[in-house]
Design an enzyme around this catalytic site. Structure first.
Site, PDB file in Angstrom:
ATOM      1  N   GLY A  42       7.308  12.372 -11.497  1.00  0.00           N
ATOM      2  CA  GLY A  42       6.046  12.193 -10.792  1.00  0.00           C
ATOM      3  C   GLY A  42       5.196  11.146 -11.483  1.00  0.00           C
TER       4      GLY A  42
ATOM      5  CD  GLN B 169       0.777   9.823 -15.126  1.00  0.00           C
ATOM      6  OE1 GLN B 169       1.190  10.151 -14.029  1.00  0.00           O
ATOM      7  NE2 GLN B 169       1.453  10.063 -16.226  1.00  0.00           N
TER       8      GLN B 169
ATOM      9  CG  LEU C 182       6.353   9.573 -17.128  1.00  0.00           C
ATOM     10  CD1 LEU C 182       6.435   8.794 -15.832  1.00  0.00           C
ATOM     11  CD2 LEU C 182       7.600   9.348 -17.978  1.00  0.00           C
TER      12      LEU C 182
ATOM     13  CG  HIS D 143       1.811  17.226 -14.549  1.00  0.00           C
ATOM     14  ND1 HIS D 143       2.128  17.575 -15.850  1.00  0.00           N
ATOM     15  CD2 HIS D 143       1.708  15.870 -14.551  1.00  0.00           C
ATOM     16  CE1 HIS D 143       2.198  16.478 -16.591  1.00  0.00           C
ATOM     17  NE2 HIS D 143       1.952  15.431 -15.829  1.00  0.00           N
TER      18      HIS D 143
ATOM     19  CG  HIS E  26      -1.988  12.920 -14.308  1.00  0.00           C
ATOM     20  ND1 HIS E  26      -2.301  12.501 -15.585  1.00  0.00           N
ATOM     21  CD2 HIS E  26      -0.680  13.276 -14.362  1.00  0.00           C
ATOM     22  CE1 HIS E  26      -1.224  12.615 -16.364  1.00  0.00           C
ATOM     23  NE2 HIS E  26      -0.219  13.085 -15.643  1.00  0.00           N
TER      24      HIS E  26
HETATM   25  O1  GNR Z   1       8.452  13.398 -15.547  1.00  0.00           O
HETATM   26  C1  GNR Z   1       7.714  14.379 -15.617  1.00  0.00           C
HETATM   27  N1  GNR Z   1       8.270  15.594 -15.803  1.00  0.00           N
HETATM   28  C2  GNR Z   1       7.571  16.778 -15.721  1.00  0.00           C
HETATM   29  C3  GNR Z   1       8.191  17.923 -16.198  1.00  0.00           C
HETATM   30  C4  GNR Z   1       7.548  19.129 -16.141  1.00  0.00           C
HETATM   31  C5  GNR Z   1       6.292  19.200 -15.597  1.00  0.00           C
HETATM   32  C6  GNR Z   1       5.653  18.065 -15.126  1.00  0.00           C
HETATM   33  C7  GNR Z   1       6.301  16.867 -15.173  1.00  0.00           C
HETATM   34  S1  GNR Z   1       5.523  15.457 -14.561  1.00  0.00           S
HETATM   35  C8  GNR Z   1       6.242  14.215 -15.550  1.00  0.00           C
HETATM   36  C9  GNR Z   1       5.838  12.836 -15.087  1.00  0.00           C
HETATM   37  C10 GNR Z   1       4.353  12.685 -15.256  1.00  0.00           C
HETATM   38  O2  GNR Z   1       3.804  12.511 -16.316  1.00  0.00           O
HETATM   39  N2  GNR Z   1       3.612  12.781 -14.189  1.00  0.00           N
HETATM   40  O3  GNR Z   1       2.296  12.702 -14.270  1.00  0.00           O
HETATM   41 NI    NI Z   2       1.808  13.387 -16.243  1.00  0.00          NI
END
Ligand code: GNR
Ligand code: NI
Length: 181
Positions: A60, A65, A106, A147, A151
């Site tokens: 995601g 970001q 990330l 999540h 953000h």
């Molecule tokens: O790649 C991502 N893996 C993930 C794993 C568990 C819970 C949330 C995530 S999101 C993350 C990518 C990211 O930072 N999205 O904002």
């Molecule tokens: Ni994230």
């Protein structure tokens, strides 16, 4: 991704990898504002965000970001990167239950911690044509949607862990990214 998106991606043309901001960058704390018009620029941003997410690789990415404070999220939780989802102005309209899931981000490289969130969610958003849709999500997709919406509100998964753990991660990343500059 669209057929054209895939084609451009294969050719390595027109699309761009965007720079991902890292915790504790204060720009990640700005609240994103609603997308009021789906312009060519917004479509391009969505494509670039998908490419950036696949390249990272991640499941995601929220526009904050990549330093764009707009309510736009891309997600693909499929094994083979075949199911890109684009959410404009996403809103959770129902949540049920609770589940603990190990999360990473990330914007917070190499940190993985357990976070408790809703087990299942129903999300409402606009697609790239400005058409409203609703989606029921569970498992990783449910976690990821929550999540990403965090953000958009300037919130990070490290806000849910202990101050000590968060401070350790902050120190490590400050050091790491100072060295790289
Ligand atoms: O790649 C991502 N893996 C993930 C794993 C568990 C819970 C949330 C995530 S999101 C993350 C990518 C990211 O930072 N999205 O904002
Ligand atoms: Ni994230």
């Amino acid at each position: 991704m669209t057929r054209f998106g895939q084609l451009f991606n294969l050719l390595g043309l027109f699309m761009a990898l965007l720079e991902i901001l890292h915790f504790p960058d204060q720009r990640l704390r700005k609240k994103a504002t609603a997308v009021t018009e789906i312009t060519a620029k917004i479509r391009q941003l969505a494509e670039d965000m998908l490419e950036t997410m696949y390249d990272a690789p991640g499941v995601g990415l929220a526009a904050n970001q990549v330093n764009v404070q707009k309510r736009l999220v891309v997600i693909d939780v499929s094994e083979d990167k075949s199911s890109p989802l684009i959410f404009i102005n996403p809103e959770i309209i129902n949540k049920q239950g609770e589940r603990e899931h190990e999360e990473g981000c990330l914007s917070v490289p190499e940190a993985y911690e357990l976070v408790t969130r809703a087990d299942t969610v129903r999300v409402k958003a606009l697609d790239l044509d400005g058409v409203a849709f609703e989606l029921d999500a569970d498992e990783l997709l449910a976690t990821c949607i929550q999540h990403e919406i965090d953000h958009l509100d300037g919130k990070l998964f490290v806000d849910y862990i202990s101050n000590l753990k968060r401070q350790r991660i902050k120190k490590r990343l400050e050091k790491q990214f100072k060295q790289q500059r």
